[in-house]
Structure formats: C-alpha cells, structure tokens
Design a protein around this motif. Sequence first.
Motif, PDB file in Angstrom:
ATOM      1  N   ARG A 174     -17.180   7.634  -1.430  1.00  0.00           N
ATOM      2  CA  ARG A 174     -17.067   8.866  -2.205  1.00  0.00           C
ATOM      3  C   ARG A 174     -18.415   9.202  -2.845  1.00  0.00           C
ATOM      4  O   ARG A 174     -18.904   8.501  -3.728  1.00  0.00           O
ATOM      5  N   LEU A 175     -19.041  10.298  -2.385  1.00  0.00           N
ATOM      6  CA  LEU A 175     -20.331  10.729  -2.917  1.00  0.00           C
ATOM      7  C   LEU A 175     -20.182  11.741  -4.044  1.00  0.00           C
ATOM      8  O   LEU A 175     -21.076  11.883  -4.880  1.00  0.00           O
ATOM      9  N   GLY A 176     -19.086  12.448  -4.040  1.00  0.00           N
ATOM     10  CA  GLY A 176     -18.837  13.450  -5.075  1.00  0.00           C
ATOM     11  C   GLY A 176     -17.407  13.941  -4.952  1.00  0.00           C
ATOM     12  O   GLY A 176     -16.686  13.584  -4.007  1.00  0.00           O
ATOM     13  N   PRO A 177     -16.956  14.771  -5.881  1.00  0.00           N
ATOM     14  CA  PRO A 177     -15.579  15.278  -5.821  1.00  0.00           C
ATOM     15  C   PRO A 177     -15.319  15.999  -4.497  1.00  0.00           C
ATOM     16  O   PRO A 177     -15.982  16.982  -4.163  1.00  0.00           O
ATOM     17  N   GLY A 178     -14.371  15.491  -3.720  1.00  0.00           N
ATOM     18  CA  GLY A 178     -14.032  16.107  -2.443  1.00  0.00           C
ATOM     19  C   GLY A 178     -15.076  15.952  -1.361  1.00  0.00           C
ATOM     20  O   GLY A 178     -14.997  16.606  -0.317  1.00  0.00           O
ATOM     21  N   PHE A 179     -16.071  15.100  -1.587  1.00  0.00           N
ATOM     22  CA  PHE A 179     -17.158  14.968  -0.620  1.00  0.00           C
ATOM     23  C   PHE A 179     -17.402  13.491  -0.330  1.00  0.00           C
ATOM     24  O   PHE A 179     -17.867  12.741  -1.197  1.00  0.00           O
ATOM     25  N   ASP A 180     -17.050  13.072   0.904  1.00  0.00           N
ATOM     26  CA  ASP A 180     -17.131  11.674   1.306  1.00  0.00           C
ATOM     27  C   ASP A 180     -18.117  11.495   2.448  1.00  0.00           C
ATOM     28  O   ASP A 180     -18.431  12.432   3.185  1.00  0.00           O
TER      29      ASP A 180
END
Length: 645
Positions: free
Chosen positions: A469-475
């Motif tokens: 998980r790199l950011g909210p909603g962004f993997d």
Amino acid sequence: MAPPVVLLMLALVAGSAHATTDAALAAIVDRRLQGDRTGACVAAAVIDGDRVARAWRCADASGEGRIGPDTAFEIGSVSKTMTAILLADLIVQGRASLDDPLSDYLPQGAAVPAFAGQPILLRHVVTHTSGLPPLPSRMGVPDPDDPYARLDAGALLASLGDVELDRAPGSRFQYSNFASMLLSWAVAQRSGLDFERLAKERLFAPLGMSGAYVGSPPEGVRPAAGHLPTGRPTPPWRFATDLAGVGGVRATLDDMVRYAQAQLGTADAPIAAAVDLAQRPVGTGASPPMAMNWVLDTVAGRTVHAHAGGTGGFSSYLAFDRERGRAVVLLSDTALHSLGGLDALGQHLLDEREPLDGPRKAARAPDALLDGLAGEYRLEGGAAMTLTRRGDALVLQVPGQPEVEMGYDDAGDFYPLEHDALLSPRQRTDGGYAFAWRQGGGMLAAMRIDGQAPAPDADALRGYAGTYRLGPGFDLAVRERDGTLHAQATGQGEFALAPAGEDAFEAVAYGIELRFRRNEDGAVDALELRQGGRTTRGERTGDADAPAPPAPAPDAGAAEPAGPLADYAGTYPLVRGFDLTVRERDGVLYGQATGQGEFALAPAGGDVFRAAAHGIELRFRRGGDGAVEALELRQSGQVMRGERR
C-alpha cells in the motif's frame, strides 16, 4: 488598463507565428543543429497560410551540398498517412468502410486472428489497436541495414497464422508495422493497382508531388544518402512494392510541402475529400487518440495532427494545425530516432512556446561516471556485456564480438562510434550506476553482475511477491513470473524488475528502484519505491495473485472545473525522461505518465483534478495571462511540479 492586455494578446499571437521567412527558419534550425555530433542535415519547411519558408541546413559546414531542393528523402512511417488517405479514397468511393473486417481484404483462407469472436476491423489497423505484433514472424533473418528487403506478401500473410491475440482489437494501442503492411497490400489489391501506381495516380500527381516515388526516382530527382547518427553512410531501405505503404515513400521537401498544404485544405483535386476524411478522429476507446494513421497530438495546448518517421538512415516529421493554417515539414538524411527524432524541433516550429532543444555535442565523460560504470552487465533477455574504462573513454565488449569504443555527449549519454545505439546511465540512490541500452527502437535495462550476489531464483523472488500500500487506494502489486519479478501499480501497466543488490530491484527505463525491508523474522514486510529523487514507503498488505484493478470512471457528480478541459491538455515533464501527458477526450480529462497506463481524472473544483483510485491529485497553475502553464502532482504525501512544454 485594457490596452496593455490587448497588446499582450497581440504579442502572443504574433510570437506563435515565427519562422515565416527562409532566414528566420534557417536560424532556428541552426540553433538545434549546428555542431551536433551526428553531422545531420535537415530540410525544413513551415507553411503559414499562403506563405512557405524553406531551409536546408547541416550540423557541419562540410555537409553543405548533401541535400537541396532536388533531394529525395526516405520519409519512413509518414508514408502510413498516405496509405490511410488511399484507404479513405476507397471509402469515399463506397468501396470500403472502417468497420469492415480486415479479413475481407485478404485472400480467402488467410488465417486472420480474432479474440473471442471479435475480428480485427480496418479502424483497428489505422489506429494501431489491431493487437497484431510490431513485426511479422516470417521476415526470415533480416539484414539490419535493409530489414524489409526480403519480406514478400506470401511471408507477410503466412505470419498471420502465427499470431494469437491476447486482447480484444481496439482495446489497447500497440504500434504495428505488421498491420500497416497488411493495409498497404489490401488497399493496393482492392484498388486493382500496385501501390506505387496507385499512389502516383490518386495522390502524388493530383497534389503536384512530382518528385515523390517508391521504386525509381523521377528524372531530375537525386536520392539522398542516409546516415547513422555516428555520421557513417548506410544503405537505403527497400520494400516489396505493395508493402511500401508502411514506410517506403521517398519525397523532396517541395513534395512534402504540397502534401502538407493539402492537409490544410488547399487541395483542389478529387483526393481532397479523402484527405479530409483521414483527418477525422477514429473512435476505438484506446489511447492515444488517433485519426486515420494520424496521431492527434497536443502542442501548446492545441490538438494537432502529426506523424514521425524513421528508417535506417533517415528521419522525418510532419505536423499541422488545420484551424490555424500552419504546418511543419522536417526531413533529415540521418537516423535520429534513438536521440528523440525531430519531434521537438517540429513542435517548436509549429508553436514557439514549445521548447527548442540544442545540439548534442561530443564531450568528455566525468571520471566518476567512467569509473562507476566499468563492470560486467547482463541485459534483459540474457545478453552479456562488459564496460571498461580506457583513458577518457568507455569501451564495450560483447562476448565473441569486437570491442566497441563509446563516445559521450553533453546530454549525458554514451554512444558507439560505429553504429546506432545509445547507452543512457543512471545513478542509483546507493551511489552505484545502472543504464538503459537503446537500439532499433527498443530499450533494455542492464543489470550489473560483477561483485554481486547471484541473482535470486524463482523461489527467492516469490518471497517479495505481494501487495504494498503506497497511498489511499493506490497499491503496488509485485509478482514473480518465469524467473523475473514484475510490478504493477493500481490502474497502470506492468513492468519488469532487475536485481540491483541485496533486497533491491530496479526498472532502469523508468528510473524506479525498489528496496524491500524485512521484519525480525526475516520475512519481507515493506518496500521503499524510489523515483525522481523521492521515496515512498509501502507496507505489505497481502498477496498479489490478480492484476491491479483498472481505474474507475470519474465521478459524474464531481465539481465543475475552472475552465474548458482543453485548457489543461499538454505535456508536463516531471523529471528528466519522465513526463505526464494530459488529454481531453469525450468530455473527460485523462493523465498518462511515460511508460504507464492512462487514468481518468475527475474535477475537484477550480483547477484541481483527482484520480481517487490512484491517490493522485493534480493542481494546475496559471500564468499572468490566465493560461495553464504548470501542474503539481500530489501522491502519497509527495509533490512533483511540471512546467507545461
């Protein structure tokens, strides 16, 4: 206060219409070319309404005389736009349709592939979304100096039987000379004429292109000699006549001026209706947006039609803005595609707000770079090479082949002195060096193998697989496949990773480095993604068995933007070699980073847009005249600024 605003607007309009005299055009071409290490010569023309400026310039004064008004150049893939017009001519005559299956134009029994019952249509061929590979499988063993000379229609058609489509036609852009050769052959067969005669009778003669040809030059026309970017002469490319619509047309500068004028609507000939039809956007749902073999590009915020071309010894570029009545033609007797081609010069000539690159000049490589690159490497695909410092130069050695001495230029790249390739170095965050090898239109990452631990085997690679998980909603999904590690960000394309040290991997072509972190038990539980001088950490959240999901459509209920979506369209360089291109299509704004997939953007009020699934926010910035001139990309707590090019 009103008069200064009016004066500013007038100045901007006047400033965008430069290079309309021969002398002014020559001066601009010289700024790009003079002293360039390639020694290239360029024939240039700018059409602005009823005015035409022309120039024939060379990087070195010793090259004068190589080109002139009587010189014919290989125009390469710009030929494809001519093939599209000849198809459009058949459509105007009622003898063809873009919705016809390609198979209807090929011999009965030709093994044209389909995907789940969905056939390849002509609209897919002229937009490079057919799904056919770049080249046919049965080209034999091509001569690298003349790769298409041995390919005939029989081998071309037989190659169809070797193809199995892995996606629906129309769903994804993939440039295909294979498909374009099939179209060239099909148009000739449907017309009842060979391709050269068809082009002469329906296109060249009506437009006054008296020096254009495929086979033998007309009287008074002098074929230019092609050159590699090292300055070495190289043989011309030859094509079977009916396959020449892929890239086999030769033409003088004045021929191409008349062709460009026809694109601006000045042609008073029966072919004019076909010229107009070929310029209309062709819908497939894929990106980039296309007309019939014309790329719908963005230059200074405006949509223009463009196409570049290149053969073994030539480069070309043609672009036009029909609404403004302006077009640019560039023809070079040197293969410049590995160095970016003629696009940047052409875009600057079309609109001076686009930046103009300077010449690439030979330079001395820094000692630290020469020492840092020296070592043993393996390219993607398995080829090994050794780099050795020898005095102030770098020498490349491939096992079983002669040594290759490399030059260095002030753009920071190394290049073989005797053939066309480019070695682009990159310094890793740990201070070491990696590089990408560019040759023949492709790019391969190099992995260092000396002094390194053995490359991880498949079992070890599977230890890194997972979703991070790199950011909210962004993997970032990491997978092992066929002994190689691959990564894919949410809604974007997959890319391969090469080992770069203990628990470190890289994708040199994209400037990406991944460093995996382990917990007390020795298991991988996180990674750091390093790109463009920034580091983003991602905790491991699970397995990565399925591809990352596509980006959802923008929220229909999003806030209104501050201006028309076309205001934001353009190219925004974020770091060297890594751009974000913003386009408007069918009332939606899309973003696409270099080498990655396109994603939709939803208005978030004012000059702000978001792609929530990727955790991306774009904030556009306007200049004093109100025009969008830059953006800020915000993702995972990082901010990257890009000036509009």
